[in-house]
Design an enzyme around this catalytic site. Structure first.
Site, short mmCIF file in Angstrom:
data_model
loop_
_atom_site.label_atom_id
_atom_site.label_comp_id
_atom_site.label_asym_id
_atom_site.label_seq_id
_atom_site.Cartn_x
_atom_site.Cartn_y
_atom_site.Cartn_z
N GLU A 127 59.67 -11.03 39.71
CA GLU A 127 60.87 -10.47 40.34
C GLU A 127 60.56 -9.86 41.71
OE1 GLU A 127 63.30 -11.69 38.99
OE2 GLU A 127 62.42 -12.06 37.03
N HIS A 130 60.62 -12.49 44.22
CA HIS A 130 61.98 -12.76 44.69
C HIS A 130 62.34 -11.83 45.85
CE1 HIS A 130 63.94 -15.80 42.22
NE2 HIS A 130 63.38 -15.29 41.14
#
Length: 136
Positions: A127, A130
């Site tokens: 994450e 990202h």
């Protein structure tokens, strides 16, 4: 609000802007969308729901957790992993770390630091990638 999953690789490849107190609703939307996809998803970043802010939500050993402006400040024990992503088709190989120390802000924007290991550490790394505009 349940959000659509962004699959635009051009948008996903952008570095996220810092999250602020004005982004608390986005955090709620992120959690709701993650909960909806829980059968095939263990973590999400805000850009996956079309919001370019540095914010992630993930399954932290059975309870969802949100991090605002997370960054890895220490890492150890690299290994090869294969991961999938709701925003991308298929799985891809990537390098991960068994142990990471993360600095982030909670919902009150108080700074927190904690070391995560194993599966939870792998989710967080995916994450945070990202947030950096890195696609596996």
């Amino acid at each position: 609000m349940l959000c659509e999953i962004c699959k635009d690789e051009g948008f996903l490849a952008q570095r996220a802007e810092p999250a602020t107190l004005e982004d608390l609703q986005t955090a709620a939307d992120l959690l709701e969308t993650l909960e909806y996809h829980k059968d095939r998803c263990v973590g999400m970043a805000a850009n996956m729901i079309g919001v370019n802010k540095r914010m992630i939500a993930f399954d932290n050993e059975g309870a969802y957790m949100v991090m605002f402006n997370p960054e890895i400040i220490k890492k150890s024990e690299p290994y090869e992993a294969e991961e999938g992503c709701l925003s991308l088709n298929g799985t891809r190989k990537t390098k991960r770390w068994k142990s990471i120390k993360v600095r982030w802000q909670n919902e009150q924007f108080q700074e927190r630091r904690k070391t995560f290991t194993g599966w939870t550490a792998q989710i967080i790394q995916h994450e945070i990638d990202h947030c950096e505009g890195i696609l596996i």
